[in-house]
Design a protein around this motif. Sequence first.
Motif, short mmCIF file in Angstrom:
data_model
loop_
_atom_site.label_atom_id
_atom_site.label_comp_id
_atom_site.label_asym_id
_atom_site.label_seq_id
_atom_site.Cartn_x
_atom_site.Cartn_y
_atom_site.Cartn_z
N LYS A 1 -8.53 1.28 3.20
CA LYS A 1 -9.32 2.57 2.86
C LYS A 1 -8.66 3.13 1.61
CE LYS A 1 -10.71 7.02 4.98
NZ LYS A 1 -10.56 7.74 6.17
N HIS A 2 -7.42 2.96 1.50
CA HIS A 2 -6.72 3.33 0.34
C HIS A 2 -5.12 3.00 0.53
CE1 HIS A 2 -5.01 5.94 -2.78
NE2 HIS A 2 -3.98 6.31 -1.89
N GLU A 3 -4.81 2.16 -0.90
CA GLU A 3 -3.54 1.71 -1.26
C GLU A 3 -3.19 2.03 -2.41
OE1 GLU A 3 -1.78 -2.00 -1.50
OE2 GLU A 3 -3.54 -3.07 -2.71
N ALA A 4 -1.79 2.33 -2.53
CA ALA A 4 -1.21 2.64 -4.00
C ALA A 4 0.45 2.46 -3.88
CB ALA A 4 -1.79 4.13 -4.10
N HIS B 1 -1.42 3.70 8.98
CA HIS B 1 -0.90 4.50 8.02
C HIS B 1 0.56 4.23 7.88
CE1 HIS B 1 -0.78 8.66 6.34
NE2 HIS B 1 -0.67 7.77 5.32
N ALA B 2 0.72 3.97 6.71
CA ALA B 2 2.11 3.69 6.08
C ALA B 2 2.01 4.63 4.90
CB ALA B 2 2.44 2.51 5.62
N GLU C 1 1.51 4.13 -0.43
CA GLU C 1 0.63 4.35 0.71
C GLU C 1 -0.45 3.72 0.98
OE1 GLU C 1 -1.78 8.50 2.49
OE2 GLU C 1 -1.54 8.15 0.38
N VAL C 2 -0.79 3.34 2.23
CA VAL C 2 -1.53 2.28 2.91
C VAL C 2 -2.15 2.88 4.03
CG1 VAL C 2 -2.04 -0.02 3.61
CG2 VAL C 2 -0.27 0.10 2.14
N ILE C 3 -3.53 3.03 3.81
CA ILE C 3 -4.35 3.64 5.01
C ILE C 3 -5.33 2.40 5.31
CG2 ILE C 3 -6.06 5.31 5.90
CD1 ILE C 3 -4.66 7.07 3.86
#
Length: 242
Positions: free
Chosen positions: A207-210, A161-162, A170-172
Motif C-alpha cells: 500500500k505504501h513503502e518508503a 505495518h513497519a 515505512e512499509v504498509i
Amino acid sequence: MKSKIILILAMGLTGGLLLAQYNARSQDKPPAAKPDFDITASYIEACSCDMFCPCYFNTRSTHHHEGDYCRANLVLRADKGYYKDTKLDGAKVWLATDLGSDWSTGKDSWAVIHYDTRVTPAQKAAFNDILGQLYPFKWEHSDVDTAGFLWKVDMKTGEAHAKMDNGKGEVILERMQGNDAAHEIIVHNLKYWLATSNNGFRMWKNKHEAFEGHGHKFSYEGTNGFLITIHFSGQAKTAAAD
C-alpha cells in the motif's frame, strides 16, 4: 517337532546378532553436530517491482522507465532463535536495499542495515554473520545504522505495518482477497534466498513503502509485497561473532 524348535531358536539367535551389530554401528556413528545458530524470523517485505518478485525467477531486475532496479524494504523480527550463547528472540532488523540492474553480479546495488535500538552488541555480531549467510550478495555499497521501529501484523484489519521512529522508513501492506475469502493467497514451493525452509509467500500487496537515508531515497505504492516466516540454521563463519 524338535527340528522346528531348533530352527526357530537359530533364527532368533541370528536376528539378535544382526540387531546387536546394527546397534553397535549406530553407536559408532557420531551424532549430528548442533548448529551454531538457529532462527525463525517473520518478515514484512515490499519492493518496487510489480507482483510477484521477478528477481526470484530472473537474474536481472525489473525494467522501469528510468532504469533497472529492485528497491526494497525487508523488515524482520526474530520470533525465536540463538547464535551460540546469544538469544535472538524478539530482535528486529530493517534492511533497505536496491539489488541493482543485474543482481547476479551486484551491479549498481546498495544496502543499509538498521538494527533496532534494543538489539544488543552481541546480537548485532550474530546477525552480521547470519544475514551474510542468508543473503550471500555482494553489494557495491553497504552501510549500518540504528533505528527504533514498529513491526506489526494485524490479521483482523488485514494490514501489516513497519515504521521507523524517525520517519525515514515505512512499509504498509494490505491483505489480498483470493477466490476463497477464508484463505490467503500463498505461493509455496519457492525458496527464500538461502533459508532452510519457509511457510510460503503470503501475498499482501504494498500500500505504501518508503525509505530515505545514506544518500538513498525511494517511495512506491501499489507494488509487490508479502509476508513470510523463514527458518534458517547453520554453522558460524565469522570470528567477529565470538
